[in-house]
Design an enzyme around this catalytic site. Structure first.
Site, PDB file in Angstrom:
ATOM      1  N   LYS A 223       0.831  -1.215   0.000  1.00  0.00           N
ATOM      2  CA  LYS A 223       0.000   0.000   0.000  1.00  0.00           C
ATOM      3  C   LYS A 223       0.861   1.259   0.000  1.00  0.00           C
ATOM      4  CE  LYS A 223      -4.241  -1.798   2.050  1.00  0.00           C
ATOM      5  NZ  LYS A 223      -5.082  -1.827   3.238  1.00  0.00           N
ATOM      6  N   HIS A 274      -2.931 -12.716   0.623  1.00  0.00           N
ATOM      7  CA  HIS A 274      -3.893 -12.530   1.723  1.00  0.00           C
ATOM      8  C   HIS A 274      -5.279 -12.070   1.250  1.00  0.00           C
ATOM      9  CE1 HIS A 274      -2.421  -8.360   1.432  1.00  0.00           C
ATOM     10  NE2 HIS A 274      -3.516  -7.968   2.096  1.00  0.00           N
TER      11      HIS A 274
HETATM   12 FE   LIG Z   1      -4.496  -6.096   2.072  1.00  0.00          FE
END
Ligand SMILES: [Fe+2]
Ligand SMILES: [Fe+2]
Length: 358
Positions: A223, A274
């Site tokens: 991110k 994930h």
């Molecule tokens: Fe994530």
């Protein structure tokens, strides 16, 4: 007609056949008889030896011979040079009494044990040198073992420090990402602790659990490449924004996979997997079932549980019974059914963990 050989002839024949020198002494210690080996020993003809006093014959010899003659029975060892070479003899004296005239007699024998003595001396020299070599080798082995032990301890310290540094680095980096993203504080710490809970419930090894717990906080590291406008957007994302957001899985994998370290390799796989789903409807690769790594499947559950049970900028915190209901509903679709069963068995502890790390 042949006459049987008399006993004197037989005893001479026997004595001469013996290779060891033998002297027969009368009661006055004069030599009454001797064999051929005795003549060779003294380098004299037999006639020169007979009737000679034994002590005079051996006067030039080591004292041991005369000393042995002082006793009725004796045994001793003497050394004497013969033709410039050392010879060793075992000297024995035995005595008795003649039946016919009740006179004492003695037999003096010499047994050449030079070869035997030399062999035992050579053996003891060999033994001593062997013992020395064994001692030296043992000492050098001991030193080598100590050096290795010290090196192993150093290596253990270095490894321990590297592992600690790595874990700290991962946690710091995860924190940085967390502060930029739409996650609530301590999300990564809670996910790590929930992974520990689920890992223990599954009976994973201590080492596997430690790797999982250290690597799990990195699941959203990708991110870092997602623009702030998307990360901190309070409302729902557009389709385009969602695709940009979904890139964090592959970005995270690329960042972490460049390392050779097993811990970072494990973190890379978790980062990529994930958001995969058990039914194959997840991203980025649409993997299904056990094609998704165990760590990926574990983090997926812990990540979603934490997102649901806590408030986010785009949603309020869900009550625990609604969270449990949702997880049950996603059993076998989003999540590995067996793992969900284990997680729900431990739901009370999971809720305590959630409270503790707020
Ligand atoms: Fe994530
Ligand atoms: Fe997350």
């Amino acid at each position: 007609m042949t006459l049987p050989p008399d006993s004197r002839y037989i005893s001479h024949a026997i004595m001469d056949a013996v290779l060891d020198p033998i002297f027969v002494l009368r009661h006055d210690e004069a030599i009454s008889d001797c064999n051929q080996a005795a003549c060779i020993l003294l380098a004299r003809p037999k006639l020169d030896i007979l009737d000679q006093a034994a002590r005079r014959l051996f006067s030039g010899w080591p004292d041991g011979v005369a000393a042995a003659l002082d006793f009725p029975d004796a045994e001793t060892e003497i050394e004497r040079p013969v033709n410039g070479r050392r010879r060793v003899y075992r000297v024995s004296v035995v005595s008795g009494r003649r039946g016919d005239d009740d006179q004492n007699w003695k037999i003096l024998m010499f047994n050449d044990i030079t070869g035997e003595r030399e062999l035992s001396e050579e053996l003891s020299v060999l033994n001593a040198s062997l013992e020395l070599k064994v001692g030296e080798r043992t000492e050098s082995l001991r030193q080598e073992i100590e050096l290795r032990k010290a090196a192993e301890l150093d290596l253990l310290d270095i490894n321990r420090e590297m592992a600690t540094t790595q874990k700290e680095l991962l946690l710091t980096l995860s924190g940085v990402v967390e502060s930029r993203s739409r996650e609530t504080a301590n999300h990564v710490t809670r996910v790590a602790e929930l992974c520990r809970l689920l890992g223990k419930s599954l009976g994973l090894s201590g080492e596997a659990i430690e790797t999982l717990v250290a690597a799990a906080p990195m699941h959203d590291v990708g991110k870092i490449a997602v623009p702030d406008a998307i990360l901190s957007k309070p409302g729902p994302l557009t389709a385009e924004e969602r695709s940009t957001m979904q890139l964090h899985t592959e970005t995270g994998y690329r960042i972490l996979h460049s390392s050779e370290r097993p811990l970072l390799r494990a973190a890379a796989v978790i980062a990529r997997e994930h958001h995969e789903r058990w039914d194959g409807q997840g991203y980025p690769n649409g993997l299904a079932g056990e094609a998704i790594s165990l760590n990926g499947r574990i983090v997926a559950i812990c990540d979603v549980f934490d997102a649901l049970i806590n408030a986010r900028v785009y949603k309020p915190a869900w009550p625990s019974d609604r969270v449990v209901e949702q997880l049950r509903q996603d059993r076998g679709t989003a999540f590995d059914p067996q793992l969900i069963d284990h997680f729900l068995e431990n739901i009370t502890v999971a809720l305590i963990i959630n409270e503790r790390y707020q």
